[in-house]
Design an enzyme around this catalytic site. Sequence first.
Site, PDB file in Angstrom:
ATOM      1  N   ASP A  54      45.477 105.288  85.172  1.00  0.00           N
ATOM      2  CA  ASP A  54      45.496 105.193  83.703  1.00  0.00           C
ATOM      3  C   ASP A  54      46.882 105.616  83.223  1.00  0.00           C
ATOM      4  O   ASP A  54      47.753 106.004  84.026  1.00  0.00           O
ATOM      5  CB  ASP A  54      44.398 106.080  83.086  1.00  0.00           C
ATOM      6  CG  ASP A  54      43.896 105.554  81.732  1.00  0.00           C
ATOM      7  OD1 ASP A  54      44.740 105.354  80.824  1.00  0.00           O
ATOM      8  OD2 ASP A  54      42.689 105.356  81.577  1.00  0.00           O
ATOM      9  N   HIS A 103      37.553  94.123  77.657  1.00  0.00           N
ATOM     10  CA  HIS A 103      37.151  93.825  76.266  1.00  0.00           C
ATOM     11  C   HIS A 103      38.176  94.324  75.235  1.00  0.00           C
ATOM     12  O   HIS A 103      38.100  93.945  74.077  1.00  0.00           O
ATOM     13  CB  HIS A 103      35.727  94.324  75.960  1.00  0.00           C
ATOM     14  CG  HIS A 103      35.593  95.786  75.685  1.00  0.00           C
ATOM     15  ND1 HIS A 103      34.493  96.304  75.040  1.00  0.00           N
ATOM     16  CD2 HIS A 103      36.392  96.840  75.972  1.00  0.00           C
ATOM     17  CE1 HIS A 103      34.629  97.616  74.943  1.00  0.00           C
ATOM     18  NE2 HIS A 103      35.775  97.969  75.499  1.00  0.00           N
TER      19      HIS A 103
HETATM   20  C1  LIG Z   1      38.024 101.631  76.608  1.00  0.00           C
HETATM   21  S1  LIG Z   1      38.731 102.714  77.778  1.00  0.00           S
HETATM   22  C2  LIG Z   1      37.646 102.544  79.172  1.00  0.00           C
HETATM   23  C3  LIG Z   1      37.496 103.802  79.946  1.00  0.00           C
HETATM   24  C4  LIG Z   1      36.567 103.775  81.169  1.00  0.00           C
HETATM   25  N1  LIG Z   1      36.920 102.779  82.130  1.00  0.00           N
HETATM   26  C5  LIG Z   1      35.135 103.660  80.755  1.00  0.00           C
HETATM   27  O1  LIG Z   1      34.510 102.635  80.956  1.00  0.00           O
HETATM   28  O2  LIG Z   1      34.614 104.624  80.210  1.00  0.00           O
HETATM   29  C6  LIG Z   1      40.173 101.823  78.270  1.00  0.00           C
HETATM   30  C7  LIG Z   1      41.091 102.632  79.160  1.00  0.00           C
HETATM   31  O3  LIG Z   1      42.239 101.819  79.460  1.00  0.00           O
HETATM   32  C8  LIG Z   1      43.383 102.662  79.453  1.00  0.00           C
HETATM   33  N2  LIG Z   1      44.599 101.881  79.217  1.00  0.00           N
HETATM   34  C9  LIG Z   1      44.983 101.283  78.068  1.00  0.00           C
HETATM   35  N3  LIG Z   1      46.170 100.670  78.222  1.00  0.00           N
HETATM   36  C10 LIG Z   1      46.555 100.920  79.500  1.00  0.00           C
HETATM   37  C11 LIG Z   1      47.686 100.549  80.255  1.00  0.00           C
HETATM   38  N4  LIG Z   1      48.658  99.805  79.702  1.00  0.00           N
HETATM   39  N5  LIG Z   1      47.767 100.935  81.542  1.00  0.00           N
HETATM   40  C12 LIG Z   1      46.775 101.706  82.094  1.00  0.00           C
HETATM   41  N6  LIG Z   1      45.654 102.067  81.428  1.00  0.00           N
HETATM   42  C13 LIG Z   1      45.547 101.684  80.138  1.00  0.00           C
HETATM   43  C14 LIG Z   1      43.111 103.630  78.329  1.00  0.00           C
HETATM   44  O4  LIG Z   1      43.911 104.796  78.418  1.00  0.00           O
HETATM   45  C15 LIG Z   1      41.632 103.893  78.501  1.00  0.00           C
HETATM   46  O5  LIG Z   1      41.376 104.992  79.332  1.00  0.00           O
END
Ligand SMILES: C[S@@+](CC[C@H](N)C(=O)[O-])C[C@H]1O[C@@H](n2cnc3c(N)ncnc32)[C@H](O)[C@@H]1O
Length: 342
Positions: free
Chosen positions: A205, A251
Amino acid sequence: MTSEPLAPDAVSPAGIMQLGMAFWGSKTLLSAVELGVFTALATGPKTLPELQEGLGLHPRAARDFLDALVALRILDRQDGRYANTPEADRYLDRAKPSYVGGLLEMANRRLYGFWGNLTEALRTGQPQNESKDGSNPFTALYASPEQLQTFLGAMTGVSLPIAQAIAAAFPWGDVRSFVDVGCAQGGCTATIAAAHPHLSGTGFDLPAVQPVFEAYIAGRNLAGRVRFQPGNFFADPLPTADVIVMGHVLHDWDLPTKQALIGKAYAALPSGGTLLVYDAIIDDARRENAFGLLMSLNMLIETPGGFDYTGADCMGWMRAAGFSATRAQGLHGSHAMIIGTK
Ligand SMILES: C[S@@+](CC[C@H](N)C(=O)[O-])C[C@H]1O[C@@H](n2cnc3c(N)ncnc32)[C@H](O)[C@@H]1O
């Protein structure tokens, strides 16, 4: 003149009114979580004066508030003492690892207000949250340490029961390693690793997430087996592993970005490796999974281009990226996983 008695009418407005006013009950629950009602009652039943004083409630409000929670079946009341229902005790006591109120805390602090602008979002197609100015939603959200913590905890709240279903339903026996891409606090990473001690797990992440992830993993006694790899899934390649998990990630993004992320997972997997996507997958006919469709409207509120999708959509994107076999499997509630094998 005698009038005909009114015939019982099969077409009733009751369902419409119940749905239209559902926000009353919803906000009552969200405020109860905010005030810590269920955590206070986890130590045992309490009287109205005890709760009124302990939670700092106004005398005018306390009785109606607590009795509404009884009528909503989230509290019990016996002989004038209020108590948690079994569900509230297990899932809404902040002190228990099974707590799922993180999502409700975020709903209360952020989404409840933002959804007040749904009509504007429907007219403009623009997000209505911290990224209303057009910035990356995660950059805007993570600018505040408090928002970062609330959001990442909320992800655990929504994902824990789904992760338990994934841990049970997927054939992990043949797998040695997995990477949870966009792992947030690590609720899913930890749950899979805890259920299958032979696995080595990595959470991937943004760097800002690392301390929150590591504190949570340490709290679940998995520090030796689950590690964090900071990175940006747009700028960096994904870590390789036998299984790549992407939950509530696709999503968040528009179609070209979804396809690019699936392509990056394909590139990172070994031959025979698996991409496991989970989301509130909409039924293919787009008429049954109301939660999935409302989640997609939540993406309208929260992101510039994100949307939820059907299993057929996701399997089509996977096959276009090169995955040879794809399948869908239902999980907890309105969630499903889509599995692609390289
Ligand atoms: C909606 S959350 C989903 C969290 C987890 N997988 C769950 O289902 O509970 C989306 C995740 O994607 C990560 N994220 C967003 N942009 C990112 C990037 N450019 N690179 C890595 N992670 C990213 C966010 O920090 C967040 O933790």
